[in-house]
Design a protein around this motif. Structure first.
Motif: not given
Length: 328
Positions: A154, A156, A158, A168-170, A181, A197
């Motif tokens: 995954k 992200y 940050v 923190k955004k995916e 994002t 990641s």
């Protein structure tokens, strides 16, 4: 325990005082003639009284000895308890120290899995969403790609506007293979970010700053200024002004720049700037005054932005405008 020993000491003291008083009364009782001349004191007296007195004194002394022995025993017991307590505390400290060492080794081993590496992130790109951006906030899309990344990891972003406080955004993988994002940023703050990641191994880039050009207004600065004086009178005046940065219409772009000339006779005169060049990240204006009506008191640079904000400050005889910029 200390309270019991304290009371025992008080009792012993009282008993000794009583014994001394009793002995003193006994001696006085036996002295019948010239009590201050020991040679005339007869050795005879009330034998029964003497026997009772001696028995009482002996009894008190025996009781004192027994009580002292009791106190000594209690003290020994207390000392042993203190030693045992000290040994137990020492053992507990050793156990705690061993536990902390184990935790430290575990954390260190986990941190070794966290790899800081920037080489695996490429093609970073910030894109301003002009439709959503207002004069109070900037909507910014951020996308990037990887040289290589674990299939199931995954990803992200940050980011933070304060020290040690992160959000923190995916990031979503696009059809192009880029990860994307969106952020909402405010011009009065400063932001830092890192890309992360999380898979079988945690990886992250080093912390970097989000370029201010994407969310802060382009600052207007005086690029050049010249003038001539004669006998206290300004003869001419020329100035150049530059704005560099992100120039989003309605938020950062000036609508009008002008010079306000204040004369000694309280009159005012306005001289407007001319736009020399314009682009997305750089605007240049200039103004020239060839003559003045009267003796000049001051010249003020006034900027009116498209969002209604007006900024003004003196530039002559003192350049307070530039001084204010240095304080920001």
């Amino acid at each position: 325990m200390p309270q019991e020993i304290g009371w025992a000491g008080i009792i012993i003291t009282i008993l000794i005082i009583v014994a001394v008083i009793y002995l003193f009364k006994y001696i006085i009782k036996q002295i019948k003639y010239k009590p201050y001349d020991i040679k005339t004191v007869p050795l005879t007296g009330d034998k029964s009284f003497m026997d009772k007195g001696m028995k009482a004194i002996v009894g008190l002394l025996i009781f004192s000895i027994v009580l002292n022995f009791f106190i000594y025993t209690k003290l020994q017991k207390t000392e042993n308890e203190v030693k045992n307590l000290r040994n137990n505390m020492s053992a507990s400290y050793e156990n705690l120290n061993n536990s902390i060492s184990q935790i430290d080794r575990y954390v260190s081993s986990r941190l070794d899995e966290f790899v800081n590496d920037n080489s695996w992130v490429i093609n970073e790109e910030f894109i301003i969403d002009y439709e959503k951006t207002t004069n109070k906030e900037v909507h910014l899309d951020f996308q990037w790609s990887f040289n290589e990344i674990e299939e199931s990891a995954k990803v992200y972003l940050v980011y933070s506007d304060e020290i040690d406080k992160y959000e923190k955004k995916e990031a979503i993988k696009q059809d192009s293979g880029m990860y994307k994002t969106s952020l909402i940023l405010f011009p009065d703050k400063e932001y830092k970010y890192k890309i992360m990641s999380e898979g079988s191994v945690i990886k992250a880039t080093e912390e970097k700053e989000i370029p201010e050009d994407y969310y802060k207004p382009g600052r207007i600065e005086i690029s050049g200024m010249s003038y001539e004086e004669s006998n206290g009178y300004l003869q001419n005046f020329a100035i150049g002004v530059t704005q560099q940065g992100n120039l989003i219409s309605g938020l950062y772009k000036p609508e009008k720049l002008q010079l306000v000339i204040n004369y000694k006779n309280n009159e005012k005169e306005i001289s407007e700037f001319q736009l020399e060049s314009e682009s997305l990240f750089t605007n240049i204006w200039s103004a020239n005054i060839d003559s003045f009506k009267d003796k000049t008191e001051s010249i003020v640079l006034e900027i009116k932005y498209e969002n209604g904000h007006i900024e003004s400050n003196e530039i002559w005889p003192e350049d307070k405008f530039s001084e204010k910029l240095k304080q920001k």
